[in-house]
Design a protein around this motif. Structure first.
Motif, PDB file in Angstrom:
ATOM      1  N   THR A 191     -10.089  -1.390 -24.442  1.00  0.00           N
ATOM      2  CA  THR A 191     -11.369  -1.196 -25.117  1.00  0.00           C
ATOM      3  C   THR A 191     -11.161  -0.677 -26.645  1.00  0.00           C
ATOM      4  O   THR A 191     -11.611  -1.178 -27.659  1.00  0.00           O
ATOM      5  CB  THR A 191     -12.588  -0.691 -24.444  1.00  0.00           C
TER       6      THR A 191
ATOM      7  N   LYS B 115     -18.982  -2.324 -26.286  1.00  0.00           N
ATOM      8  CA  LYS B 115     -17.832  -1.488 -26.172  1.00  0.00           C
ATOM      9  C   LYS B 115     -18.349   0.058 -25.575  1.00  0.00           C
ATOM     10  O   LYS B 115     -17.821   0.471 -24.452  1.00  0.00           O
ATOM     11  CB  LYS B 115     -17.344  -1.051 -27.505  1.00  0.00           C
TER      12      LYS B 115
ATOM     13  N   LYS C  88      -8.860  -2.838 -28.581  1.00  0.00           N
ATOM     14  CA  LYS C  88      -9.551  -4.050 -29.348  1.00  0.00           C
ATOM     15  C   LYS C  88     -10.222  -3.432 -30.431  1.00  0.00           C
ATOM     16  O   LYS C  88     -10.407  -4.276 -31.328  1.00  0.00           O
ATOM     17  CB  LYS C  88     -10.620  -4.718 -28.039  1.00  0.00           C
ATOM     18  N   LYS C  89     -10.877  -2.318 -30.483  1.00  0.00           N
ATOM     19  CA  LYS C  89     -11.380  -1.794 -31.509  1.00  0.00           C
ATOM     20  C   LYS C  89     -10.556  -1.708 -32.793  1.00  0.00           C
ATOM     21  O   LYS C  89     -11.084  -2.097 -33.973  1.00  0.00           O
ATOM     22  CB  LYS C  89     -12.073  -0.419 -31.130  1.00  0.00           C
TER      23      LYS C  89
END
Length: 160
Positions: A146, A81, A149-150
């Motif tokens: 990103t 990430k 997604k976390k």
């Protein structure tokens, strides 16, 4: 990316590549058969190449086909990430510079006609400005994706 957009992009890139090849071939024939070249040929080939290059590079950024640092990025989810965010930030910085400085060049020499085709000189720099704007948008989109997604990873108990 949408398959229809990708197909259209591939057709455009194919047309640009074929046009460059055909113009280069005709110019070579002219050189050997007529003993002279077409003045506009090199200029048009460079214009087509500039457009094709920025379309292709932008597609690679969208599809994730750019060069990456897999050794570091794939160590674990955190480094993956972090590397993704750094890559998107760098992409946005490069896009910003390309867009701003490209626009600066266009504002200074954009109206000066090219010698052979008499097209505005801006034709060489417009693809860079457009690509720069696209790269900024791709960077923002990538960072949001990103971080999203976390959040999804947390909601699913850390499973990817």
């Amino acid at each position: 990316m949408n398959n229809r957009v990708r197909k259209i992009e591939n057709v455009i890139l194919m047309i640009l590549g074929l046009a460059m090849t055909l113009i280069m071939f005709i110019n070579a024939l002219g050189r050997y058969i007529l003993g002279d070249t077409f003045l506009w040929a090199e200029e048009v080939i460079r214009l087509l190449f500039a457009w094709a290059m920025f379309i292709g590079i932008t597609d690679l950024f969208i599809s994730g086909g750019h060069i990456g640092f897999d050794v570091i990025a794939n160590k674990n989810a955190v480094t993956k990430k972090i590397c993704a965010i750094v890559a998107y930030i760098v992409l946005m910085i490069i896009g910003w510079n390309l867009m701003v400085y490209g626009w600066g060049i266009i504002s200074v020499i954009g109206k000066i006609p090219l010698p052979a085709t008499k097209l505005p000189g801006a034709m060489f720099y417009i693809p860079g400005v457009l690509a720069g704007a696209a790269w900024i948008a791709i960077g923002i989109w990538g960072i949001v994706k990103t971080f999203h997604k976390k959040e999804n990873d947390r909601q699913e108990g850390g499973q990817v």
